[in-house]
Design a protein around this motif. Structure first.
Motif, PDB file in Angstrom:
ATOM      1  N   VAL A 759      -0.509  12.662  -8.125  1.00 12.75           N
ATOM      2  CA  VAL A 759      -1.533  11.800  -7.513  1.00 12.75           C
ATOM      3  C   VAL A 759      -0.843  10.670  -6.762  1.00 12.75           C
ATOM      4  O   VAL A 759      -1.197  10.350  -5.619  1.00 12.75           O
ATOM      5  CB  VAL A 759      -2.491  11.233  -8.583  1.00 12.75           C
ATOM      6  N   ILE A 760       0.177  10.063  -7.423  1.00 13.07           N
ATOM      7  CA  ILE A 760       0.873   8.946  -6.784  1.00 13.07           C
ATOM      8  C   ILE A 760       1.557   9.422  -5.506  1.00 13.07           C
ATOM      9  O   ILE A 760       1.441   8.805  -4.447  1.00 13.07           O
ATOM     10  CB  ILE A 760       1.892   8.328  -7.760  1.00 13.07           C
ATOM     11  N   ARG A 761       2.211  10.583  -5.622  1.00 11.44           N
ATOM     12  CA  ARG A 761       2.909  11.086  -4.445  1.00 11.44           C
ATOM     13  C   ARG A 761       1.946  11.322  -3.288  1.00 11.44           C
ATOM     14  O   ARG A 761       2.169  10.900  -2.162  1.00 11.44           O
ATOM     15  CB  ARG A 761       3.642  12.384  -4.807  1.00 11.44           C
ATOM     16  N   SER A 762       0.822  11.957  -3.605  1.00  5.35           N
ATOM     17  CA  SER A 762      -0.095  12.262  -2.503  1.00  5.35           C
ATOM     18  C   SER A 762      -0.724  10.979  -1.949  1.00  5.35           C
ATOM     19  O   SER A 762      -1.018  10.901  -0.750  1.00  5.35           O
ATOM     20  CB  SER A 762      -1.176  13.257  -2.943  1.00  5.35           C
ATOM     21  N   THR A 763      -0.924  10.009  -2.826  1.00 10.70           N
ATOM     22  CA  THR A 763      -1.462   8.724  -2.336  1.00 10.70           C
ATOM     23  C   THR A 763      -0.472   8.088  -1.370  1.00 10.70           C
ATOM     24  O   THR A 763      -0.844   7.589  -0.295  1.00 10.70           O
ATOM     25  CB  THR A 763      -1.725   7.769  -3.507  1.00 10.70           C
ATOM     26  N   VAL A 764       0.786   8.137  -1.775  1.00  6.37           N
ATOM     27  CA  VAL A 764       1.823   7.555  -0.913  1.00  6.37           C
ATOM     28  C   VAL A 764       1.868   8.294   0.424  1.00  6.37           C
ATOM     29  O   VAL A 764       1.926   7.671   1.493  1.00  6.37           O
ATOM     30  CB  VAL A 764       3.197   7.610  -1.622  1.00  6.37           C
ATOM     31  N   ASP A 765       1.818   9.614   0.366  1.00  5.34           N
ATOM     32  CA  ASP A 765       1.849  10.413   1.597  1.00  5.34           C
ATOM     33  C   ASP A 765       0.673  10.070   2.496  1.00  5.34           C
ATOM     34  O   ASP A 765       0.805   9.902   3.706  1.00  5.34           O
ATOM     35  CB  ASP A 765       1.803  11.908   1.263  1.00  5.34           C
ATOM     36  N   LEU A 766      -0.482  10.017   1.850  1.00  2.00           N
ATOM     37  CA  LEU A 766      -1.696   9.696   2.579  1.00  2.00           C
ATOM     38  C   LEU A 766      -1.569   8.335   3.256  1.00  2.00           C
ATOM     39  O   LEU A 766      -1.883   8.168   4.439  1.00  2.00           O
ATOM     40  CB  LEU A 766      -2.874   9.683   1.600  1.00  2.00           C
ATOM     41  N   ALA A 767      -1.097   7.367   2.473  1.00  2.00           N
ATOM     42  CA  ALA A 767      -0.950   6.001   2.985  1.00  2.00           C
ATOM     43  C   ALA A 767       0.016   5.983   4.164  1.00  2.00           C
ATOM     44  O   ALA A 767      -0.216   5.312   5.169  1.00  2.00           O
ATOM     45  CB  ALA A 767      -0.451   5.085   1.882  1.00  2.00           C
TER      46      ALA A 767
END
Ligand code: C2E
Ligand code: CA
Ligand code: CA
Length: 856
Positions: A759-767
């Motif tokens: 979740v954190i990784r995808s949030t970072v990617d998204l951001a």
């Protein structure tokens, strides 16, 4: 004097029973008539005479019998008539004065003569002749046993007095047996009643009449024995007696009828309309000797209601669906009152044949119709009263908006369930409160709010177990009484399941909303009853709210005097006025360098009695009260003051302020924020507003407008608790924010859960792709910091670096620095490879860091 009865025998009707009865009746009459010929044959073969002069007495006797049989009392039975005559006394006199066979022949001739005058129907005539012939023959045989011969008209011999009495008594009994036996049967068949019913009618008058007839016959026999000329006096005597009997029967019948009418009217005195109609429809036929009675009431929609009764049938339904009436001739009375001009309906009596009512019968019918009118009116009034009472009872026990039971009914049902809990399992109460409901109401309007409440009610009802009671307590509060629980632990399970029913989104005016709710569960307490159960569920509900969980179960240990509910408007006002709300600041740190890059303002309440209260304990109350703007203002004011102080000292740290979703609904909020910024001389981009991620928020235009206004002015926006909401991406696409704050939940689990890491990784990617910054919340350990860094997250806050603290303490901490680096809170992160230094954007003139830029 003799008397006899006769009936009209044939009734015409559409009813099958009628035709069947008709056939049986014809067969029966045929048999009687056939046998009558036999009896006549026997009598004719035995009647001898030598001299035509001998025929004088039989001829006179035949005339007397004819005279006795002719004038009859007519009693109507349905459309049939029952006739009473004095034939029996005439036959007895004949027995006393003529040889047996002659008696039979005289009877036949006399009755035939009488009937030819009064009747047209061949079947009726022949039946009556045959019946009386049989009766006379049997009477003759009986009298013969007592040696009553012809009281020798010529011999002058006097039969013994007692012999005469016994003989004639036996004769009249035999005659009566035949007369009643055969006659009543025909009447019973024609009127579809039983033989006994017919026989019991006026039986006492019958008996009395027979005794009188016997006495007359005795006296007449004695007299004739003395002087045969006295025979002439007989007809007038018989006539007088006949008239007396007739009057007796008439007045008796009349009395009986009125008595029955009174009783019927009395029975109409019931509350239920159907009972009233049934009572009339079944009683009226008996009352008026009708075949059927029916009441027709005009119904709504044009289809009248018809209630019809007869001895064998009953119908209550629409007129259209009613079977064809069995009897064609109708006498009817409108149901009209004196007070109102219009008729309520009509009362009809149906007869198989045309019937003419006597005047008294018309009065009776009128009386009944008028009583029926009153009874119907009463029943209607009562039904209306009952309906209103029911409505009131329903309204008193139900919530008018959702139709769910209300608090009162919940309490009642809970009380009942309490009393039965041992044999029907345990009882628990789930108290549900919708989150952010007021926003829906305030922005979309009350109609939308009502729709949401109704939808919630439906979803809860669908999700509830059979036997559970879903109630609305008021506002956005619902309750579910969970019953029949095998163990208290199951209550949580059921509550969770129920609340998850609300996850489905609701469509309101083309918008899709998701309702969030939290619930407090309490199982039945040992004492305190329902009130205590409700209180406990309430406490648990507040606990759930405060801890941000969907449900919480009441625990005695945590049931301290509930602060949340102590705080009423007055207290909040005082808190604002007395500056009891203070703000702590938690630094946000560059995870790589350990340098402070901004700070989040977190409100506290220094309560004079309860001490330091955390936002979880008072936010809900503040949001619900009218004090939210004042509170938010106080927080912003203190935050901007703190910013100014830090900047003064050389630390240009943007300050992040949490914003209640409710504040965004306030039109004046953006301008209030902007004017405060201006008053403090703080550039707009130094203020970050942290928005809680709620779906309701994302779809409201007011919110959109407020956020754009702030954003256009340069204020930065952050999405708080990112990842916990139902559809983070939807929100993101609607609200153009600058920053995402990864929820503590994921940070805590970053090392242990690959899912959290993902979740954190995808949030970072998204951001990264949206050019947003990311801040991790609740970083408590070095390994977490490390893991976050590895995942690409470059900023964080948490106990690892610092707890929230007063602004001046934060300044001191900043000045002290870490490892000789002012503004840093921890060492530089030593990753396996190299240390990545984050490029810093210098604020003009002052300060040090600003928001970190994401690694390219
Ligand atoms: P939040 O915005 O998620 O704030 C972070 C919360 O996490 C704060 O709790 C903070 O004290 C706590 N925290 C920070 N670091 C750590 C850590 O390492 N471990 C743990 N376990 N907790 C940590 P706090 O101060 O109790 O605030 C709770 C919530 O109340 C905030 O959540 C925010 O949503 C709300 N809130 C706080 N101040 C305000 C305010 O002025 N206005 C509004 N509308 N909401 C506020
Ligand atoms: Ca926050
Ligand atoms: Ca948060």
């Amino acid at each position: 004097m003799g008397y006899r009865e006769s009936v009209t025998m044939v009734s015409k009707g559409a009813d099958v029973t009628y035709e069947k009865t008709d056939k049986q009746l014809r067969l029966y009459v045929g048999l009687v008539v056939f046998a009558g010929f036999g009896t006549l044959g026997w009598a004719a073969s035995r009647a001898h005479f030598a001299d035509p002069a001998e025929l004088l007495y039989p001829a006179i006797m035949a005339l007397i019998i004819m005279a006795a049989n002719g004038p009859v009392v007519r009693i109507r039975l349905r459309s049939q008539h029952r006739y009473f005559s004095s034939t029996s006394s005439a036959i007895l006199i004949a027995i006393a004065s003529l040889p047996g066979p002659w008696v039979v022949l005289c009877t036949a001739v006399g009755v035939l003569g009488a009937k030819l005058v009064t009747q047209r129907n061949v079947m009726k005539i022949s039946f009556n002749v045959a019946k009386d012939t049989h009766g006379a023959a049997l009477a003759v045989l009986a009298a013969g046993l007592f040696h009553i011969g012809p009281v020798s008209l010529d011999s002058g011999a006097d039969p013994s007095w007692i012999n005469l009495l016994l003989g004639l008594a036996a004769a009249i009994v035999c005659y009566a047996a035949v007369d009643d036996g055969l006659g009543n049967q025909v009447l019973a068949m024609a009127t579809r009643t039983t033989w006994l019913q017919v026989a019991l009618r006026n039986w006492d008058i019958h008996l009395f009449a027979r005794v009188i007839h016997l006495a007359i016959a005795l006296l007449a026999a004695q007299a004739i024995a003395r002087d045969p000329r006295l025979l002439i006096a007989l007809p007038p005597i018989l006539l007088v007696l006949h008239l007396i009997a007739r009057n007796m029967m008439r007045s008796r019948a009349e009395r009986e009828d009125w008595r029955r009418l009174a009783q019927t009217i009395d029975e109409l005195n019931v509350k239920d309309l159907s009972d009233v109609l049934r009572s009339v429809a079944t009683q009226a036929p008996k009352l008026f000797s009708a075949d059927e009675a029916e009441v027709e009431l005009p119904g709504e929609g044009g289809d009248a209601r018809l209630v019809r009764g007869s001895s064998g049938h009953f119908y209550d339904g629409t007129r259209a669906a009613a079977p064809a009436p069995a009897a064609a001739s109708v006498i009817e009375a409108p149901l009209e009152g004196h007070d109102s001009g219009h008729d309520l309906g009509v009362l009809r009596l149906r007869f198989g044949k045309a019937v003419k009512f006597r005047e008294s019968e018309h009065y009776k019918l009128k009386a009944l119709a008028s009583a029926l009118y009153t009874a119907i009116r009463n029943a209607n009034a009562y039904a209306e009263l009952q309906r209103v009472a029911d409505e009131h009872a329903y309204a008193a026990a139900h919530d008018s908006l959702t139709g769910l039971p209300n608090r009162r009914q919940l309490l009642e049902r809970a009380e009942e369930a309490f009393d039965n809990r041992t044999d029907q399992g345990m009882v628990a109460l789930l108290l549900i409160d919708l989150n952010h409901f007021k926003e829906v109401n305030d922005t979309l309007g009350h109609q939308a709010g009502d729709k949401v409440l109704r939808e919630v009610a439906t979803m809860l009802e669908r999700g509830a177990h059979p036997g559970d009671l879903v109630a609305r307590l008021g506002g956005d509060e619902f309750a579910v009484l969970l019953t029949g629980l095998p163990t208290p632990a199951l209550a949580t399970h059921r509550a969770e399941a129920l609340l998850s029913c609300l996850d489905r989104s609701i469509e309101i005016d083309g918008m899709r909303l998701t309702v969030e709710a939290c619930g407090g569960i309490a199982s039945a307490p040992g004492s305190g009853g329902v009130t205590e159960l409700l209180r406990r569920a309430d406490v648990a509900m507040y606990q759930a709210k405060r801890s941000g969980q969907r449900t919480a179960t009441y625990e005695h240990a945590r049931d301290t005097a509930d602060i949340g509910r102590l705080m009423l408007g007055g207290e909040l006002r005082r808190a604002v006025a007395e500056h009891e709300f203070v703000v702590d600041f938690q630094p946000i740190v560059d995870l790589g360098s350990g340098e402070v890059i901004s700070a989040e303002a977190l409100a506290r309440w220094h309560h004079p009695e309860h001490g330091n209260l955390s936002p979880m304990q008072f936010l809900e109350t503040v949001e619900r009260s009218g004090q939210l703007p004042a509170f938010a203002d106080a927080v912003l004011e203190q935050s901007l003051t703190a910013y100014g102080m830090w900047r003064e000292a050389g630390f240009d740290l943007p300050v992040a302020v949490n914003v209640s979703p409710r504040s965004l609904l306030d039109d004046t909020f953006p301008s209030a924020v902007l004017s405060r910024l201006a008053a403090h001389g703080v550039p707009a981009d130094r203020l970050v507003l942290e928005l809680a991620e709620t779906l309701t928020l994302s779809q409201l235009e007011v919110v959109d407008r407020a956020l754009s206004e702030l954003r256009d002015a340069g204020v930065r926006l952050a999405l708080d608790d990112f990842g916990t909401g139902v559809s983070s991406l939807t929100v993101l696409s609607r609200i153009p924010v600058h920053q995402l704050k990864i929820d503590r939940e994921f940070v805590t689990a970053v090392e242990t859960s690959s899912e959290a890491a993902a979740v954190i990784r995808s949030t970072v990617d998204l951001a990264r792709s949206l050019h947003l910054t990311v801040v991790a919340e609740g970083v408590e350990s070095e390994p977490q910091r490390h893991a976050l860094w590895e995942l690409g997250c470059v900023a964080g806050q948490g106990h690892l670096f610092a707890r929230p603290m007063r602004s001046d303490r934060l300044l001191a901490t900043l000045l002290r620095g870490s490892g000789g680096r002012p503004g840093a809170l921890s060492d530089v992160l030593h990753t396996a490879g190299s240390v990545v230094r984050m490029p810093h954007r210098r604020s003009p003139g002052h300060g040090r860091s600003s928001l970190p830029h994401l690694p390219a």
